[in-house]
Design a protein around this motif. Structure first.
Motif, PDB file in Angstrom:
ATOM      1  N   GLU A  14       0.865  -1.179   0.000  1.00  0.00           N
ATOM      2  CA  GLU A  14       0.000   0.000   0.000  1.00  0.00           C
ATOM      3  C   GLU A  14       0.900   1.226   0.000  1.00  0.00           C
ATOM      4  O   GLU A  14       1.826   1.320   0.802  1.00  0.00           O
ATOM      5  CB  GLU A  14      -0.886  -0.022   1.239  1.00  0.00           C
ATOM      6  CG  GLU A  14      -1.780   1.188   1.418  1.00  0.00           C
ATOM      7  CD  GLU A  14      -2.564   1.106   2.712  1.00  0.00           C
ATOM      8  OE1 GLU A  14      -2.496   2.053   3.511  1.00  0.00           O
ATOM      9  OE2 GLU A  14      -3.230   0.078   2.930  1.00  0.00           O
TER      10      GLU A  14
ATOM     11  N   ARG B 166       1.746   5.577  -0.364  1.00  0.00           N
ATOM     12  CA  ARG B 166       1.341   6.973  -0.190  1.00  0.00           C
ATOM     13  C   ARG B 166       2.376   7.826  -0.912  1.00  0.00           C
ATOM     14  O   ARG B 166       3.562   7.508  -0.919  1.00  0.00           O
ATOM     15  CB  ARG B 166       1.278   7.368   1.285  1.00  0.00           C
ATOM     16  CG  ARG B 166       0.278   6.572   2.112  1.00  0.00           C
ATOM     17  CD  ARG B 166       0.233   7.088   3.545  1.00  0.00           C
ATOM     18  NE  ARG B 166      -0.354   8.417   3.605  1.00  0.00           N
ATOM     19  CZ  ARG B 166      -1.628   8.659   3.933  1.00  0.00           C
ATOM     20  NH1 ARG B 166      -2.437   7.644   4.223  1.00  0.00           N
ATOM     21  NH2 ARG B 166      -2.091   9.879   3.975  1.00  0.00           N
TER      22      ARG B 166
ATOM     23  N   ASP C 186       3.438  12.010  -1.413  1.00  0.00           N
ATOM     24  CA  ASP C 186       3.268  13.443  -1.164  1.00  0.00           C
ATOM     25  C   ASP C 186       4.172  14.201  -2.132  1.00  0.00           C
ATOM     26  O   ASP C 186       5.391  13.997  -2.137  1.00  0.00           O
ATOM     27  CB  ASP C 186       3.634  13.805   0.274  1.00  0.00           C
ATOM     28  CG  ASP C 186       2.633  13.258   1.281  1.00  0.00           C
ATOM     29  OD1 ASP C 186       1.429  13.429   1.052  1.00  0.00           O
ATOM     30  OD2 ASP C 186       3.060  12.653   2.275  1.00  0.00           O
TER      31      ASP C 186
ATOM     32  N   HIS D 165       7.781   9.252  -0.603  1.00  0.00           N
ATOM     33  CA  HIS D 165       7.135   7.962  -0.795  1.00  0.00           C
ATOM     34  C   HIS D 165       7.067   7.179   0.514  1.00  0.00           C
ATOM     35  O   HIS D 165       8.026   7.175   1.294  1.00  0.00           O
ATOM     36  CB  HIS D 165       7.925   7.106  -1.797  1.00  0.00           C
ATOM     37  CG  HIS D 165       7.984   7.658  -3.180  1.00  0.00           C
ATOM     38  ND1 HIS D 165       7.044   7.350  -4.143  1.00  0.00           N
ATOM     39  CD2 HIS D 165       8.874   8.494  -3.773  1.00  0.00           C
ATOM     40  CE1 HIS D 165       7.359   7.967  -5.274  1.00  0.00           C
ATOM     41  NE2 HIS D 165       8.467   8.660  -5.077  1.00  0.00           N
TER      42      HIS D 165
ATOM     43  N   TRP E 164       5.794   3.153   1.501  1.00  0.00           N
ATOM     44  CA  TRP E 164       5.249   1.862   1.061  1.00  0.00           C
ATOM     45  C   TRP E 164       5.088   0.951   2.271  1.00  0.00           C
ATOM     46  O   TRP E 164       6.025   0.735   3.029  1.00  0.00           O
ATOM     47  CB  TRP E 164       6.169   1.174   0.060  1.00  0.00           C
ATOM     48  CG  TRP E 164       6.488   1.974  -1.172  1.00  0.00           C
ATOM     49  CD1 TRP E 164       5.807   3.040  -1.677  1.00  0.00           C
ATOM     50  CD2 TRP E 164       7.591   1.751  -2.072  1.00  0.00           C
ATOM     51  NE1 TRP E 164       6.393   3.502  -2.821  1.00  0.00           N
ATOM     52  CE2 TRP E 164       7.500   2.734  -3.094  1.00  0.00           C
ATOM     53  CE3 TRP E 164       8.620   0.825  -2.105  1.00  0.00           C
ATOM     54  CZ2 TRP E 164       8.421   2.809  -4.136  1.00  0.00           C
ATOM     55  CZ3 TRP E 164       9.542   0.893  -3.152  1.00  0.00           C
ATOM     56  CH2 TRP E 164       9.437   1.877  -4.149  1.00  0.00           C
ATOM     57  N   ARG E 165       3.900   0.386   2.442  1.00  0.00           N
ATOM     58  CA  ARG E 165       3.635  -0.587   3.513  1.00  0.00           C
ATOM     59  C   ARG E 165       3.359  -1.947   2.866  1.00  0.00           C
ATOM     60  O   ARG E 165       2.383  -2.109   2.144  1.00  0.00           O
ATOM     61  CB  ARG E 165       2.439  -0.154   4.357  1.00  0.00           C
ATOM     62  CG  ARG E 165       2.126  -1.114   5.517  1.00  0.00           C
ATOM     63  CD  ARG E 165       0.821  -0.744   6.199  1.00  0.00           C
ATOM     64  NE  ARG E 165       0.910   0.518   6.888  1.00  0.00           N
ATOM     65  CZ  ARG E 165       1.287   0.661   8.157  1.00  0.00           C
ATOM     66  NH1 ARG E 165       1.603  -0.410   8.872  1.00  0.00           N
ATOM     67  NH2 ARG E 165       1.340   1.854   8.708  1.00  0.00           N
TER      68      ARG E 165
ATOM     69  N   PHE F  45      -2.254   2.688  -4.573  1.00  0.00           N
ATOM     70  CA  PHE F  45      -2.778   3.700  -3.660  1.00  0.00           C
ATOM     71  C   PHE F  45      -4.240   3.355  -3.386  1.00  0.00           C
ATOM     72  O   PHE F  45      -5.095   3.516  -4.256  1.00  0.00           O
ATOM     73  CB  PHE F  45      -2.634   5.090  -4.278  1.00  0.00           C
ATOM     74  CG  PHE F  45      -1.205   5.441  -4.611  1.00  0.00           C
ATOM     75  CD1 PHE F  45      -0.413   6.124  -3.700  1.00  0.00           C
ATOM     76  CD2 PHE F  45      -0.639   5.056  -5.827  1.00  0.00           C
ATOM     77  CE1 PHE F  45       0.910   6.432  -3.988  1.00  0.00           C
ATOM     78  CE2 PHE F  45       0.675   5.357  -6.128  1.00  0.00           C
ATOM     79  CZ  PHE F  45       1.456   6.046  -5.205  1.00  0.00           C
TER      80      PHE F  45
ATOM     81  N   GLU G  82      -6.551   4.613  -1.432  1.00  0.00           N
ATOM     82  CA  GLU G  82      -7.471   5.748  -1.425  1.00  0.00           C
ATOM     83  C   GLU G  82      -6.878   6.877  -2.260  1.00  0.00           C
ATOM     84  O   GLU G  82      -5.657   7.056  -2.303  1.00  0.00           O
ATOM     85  CB  GLU G  82      -7.710   6.249   0.009  1.00  0.00           C
ATOM     86  CG  GLU G  82      -8.242   5.200   0.960  1.00  0.00           C
ATOM     87  CD  GLU G  82      -9.691   4.855   0.704  1.00  0.00           C
ATOM     88  OE1 GLU G  82     -10.358   5.622  -0.021  1.00  0.00           O
ATOM     89  OE2 GLU G  82     -10.155   3.826   1.217  1.00  0.00           O
ATOM     90  N   ASP G  83      -7.751   7.656  -2.916  1.00  0.00           N
ATOM     91  CA  ASP G  83      -7.264   8.811  -3.673  1.00  0.00           C
ATOM     92  C   ASP G  83      -6.519   9.785  -2.769  1.00  0.00           C
ATOM     93  O   ASP G  83      -5.580  10.461  -3.214  1.00  0.00           O
ATOM     94  CB  ASP G  83      -8.438   9.534  -4.343  1.00  0.00           C
ATOM     95  CG  ASP G  83      -9.014   8.757  -5.521  1.00  0.00           C
ATOM     96  OD1 ASP G  83      -8.513   7.642  -5.806  1.00  0.00           O
ATOM     97  OD2 ASP G  83      -9.965   9.261  -6.149  1.00  0.00           O
ATOM     98  N   SER G  84      -6.921   9.847  -1.510  1.00  0.00           N
ATOM     99  CA  SER G  84      -6.297  10.784  -0.572  1.00  0.00           C
ATOM    100  C   SER G  84      -4.856  10.405  -0.243  1.00  0.00           C
ATOM    101  O   SER G  84      -4.141  11.176   0.390  1.00  0.00           O
ATOM    102  CB  SER G  84      -7.117  10.845   0.727  1.00  0.00           C
ATOM    103  OG  SER G  84      -7.206   9.571   1.336  1.00  0.00           O
ATOM    104  N   TYR G  85      -4.426   9.209  -0.683  1.00  0.00           N
ATOM    105  CA  TYR G  85      -3.046   8.783  -0.444  1.00  0.00           C
ATOM    106  C   TYR G  85      -2.084   9.400  -1.462  1.00  0.00           C
ATOM    107  O   TYR G  85      -0.882   9.129  -1.409  1.00  0.00           O
ATOM    108  CB  TYR G  85      -2.934   7.263  -0.511  1.00  0.00           C
ATOM    109  CG  TYR G  85      -3.581   6.542   0.646  1.00  0.00           C
ATOM    110  CD1 TYR G  85      -4.245   7.229   1.662  1.00  0.00           C
ATOM    111  CD2 TYR G  85      -3.555   5.149   0.730  1.00  0.00           C
ATOM    112  CE1 TYR G  85      -4.841   6.563   2.713  1.00  0.00           C
ATOM    113  CE2 TYR G  85      -4.146   4.471   1.788  1.00  0.00           C
ATOM    114  CZ  TYR G  85      -4.792   5.193   2.761  1.00  0.00           C
ATOM    115  OH  TYR G  85      -5.385   4.520   3.806  1.00  0.00           O
TER     116      TYR G  85
ATOM    117  N   THR H 140      -1.154  13.169  -2.606  1.00  0.00           N
ATOM    118  CA  THR H 140      -1.417  14.563  -2.259  1.00  0.00           C
ATOM    119  C   THR H 140      -0.385  15.496  -2.879  1.00  0.00           C
ATOM    120  O   THR H 140       0.713  15.075  -3.255  1.00  0.00           O
ATOM    121  CB  THR H 140      -1.403  14.763  -0.731  1.00  0.00           C
ATOM    122  OG1 THR H 140      -0.068  14.532  -0.235  1.00  0.00           O
ATOM    123  CG2 THR H 140      -2.358  13.801  -0.038  1.00  0.00           C
TER     124      THR H 140
END
Length: 221
Positions: free
Chosen positions: A33, A35, A37, A51, A53-54, A157, A159-162, A164
């Motif tokens: 998963e 994210r 920014d 970046h 990454w999980r 990603f 969620e779209d919020s991930y 930004t």
């Protein structure tokens, strides 16, 4: 299963030499998963990407077993630095799975100075920051994402919020684009041949399936 670093290096899967000894196939075996920014400076230039990454439980547990030198079922700071060092070296040839284009052309990115590894709730987390080699001024559409050209890893990603953008200038907008796999296959069926999927070193065409963040600015912004 024995770990075969040499075999994986030959197939271009150096990153996963820490856990796997099989060649890349046409579907992912590792999941993460992500994210992202995007940081914009006061002049309207993208100055850095951050970046996170999980990774999934199975892959994370394999990393734990491989790097837990003192066998205490945890990764201390030294062990985490070993993980980060292996990933940093192994992903260099893959541009750290980054996809950055402007106006449809690839944007050269500096290699991150270092990666940070952490282990939270039994999951491996990788963090790093990268920067464009040259100032990347927002103007024509900038597209950013993450993908593994070998198809071995699915980094997405949720969620779209991930995805930004910090300090997005006035007159600019952002949108998360999630390609439909069936449409992507149909539109690129002539290039997505069996040879393409069997290529162990990957292919840039695999980016057509990647979720991406698009930043578009009006001409007078």
């Amino acid at each position: 299963m024995p770990i075969c670093h040499k075999s994986l290096l030959k197939t271009g899967m150096a990153f996963f030499a820490i856990a796997f000894s099989v060649p890349a196939l046409a579907h992912p075996h590792v999941f993460a998963e992500a994210r992202l920014d995007v940081n914009v400076d006061g002049k309207g230039n993208i100055k850095s990407l951050h970046h996170v990454w999980r990774f999934d439980d199975l892959f994370s547990s394999t990393v734990l077993v491989e790097f837990d030198k003192n066998q205490d079922l945890a990764l201390n700071q030294e062990e985490l630095e070993d993980v980060a060092g292996v990933v940093h070296t192994s992903l260099a040839d893959f541009n750290y799975f980054q996809m950055v284009t402007q106006g449809g052309k690839d944007v050269a990115m500096e290699a991150p100075e270092r990666l940070i590894a952490d282990f939270v709730d039994n999951q491996l987390i990788i963090l790093f920051e990268s920067k464009p080699e040259k100032p990347l001024a927002l103007g024509s559409t900038v597209s950013l994402g993450v993908y593994d050209p070998t198809f071995y890893t699915a980094i997405d990603f949720i969620e779209d919020s991930y995805m930004t953008v910090n300090d997005l200038p006035a007159g600019c907008s952002k949108a998360v684009v999630r390609p439909d796999p069936d449409e992507a296959l149909a539109q690129n069926q002539q290039t997505l041949t069996e040879a393409f999927f069997d290529d162990p070193v990957g292919n840039d065409m695999s980016k057509i399936f990647a979720t991406r963040l698009e930043i578009t600015c009006s001409k007078d912004s």
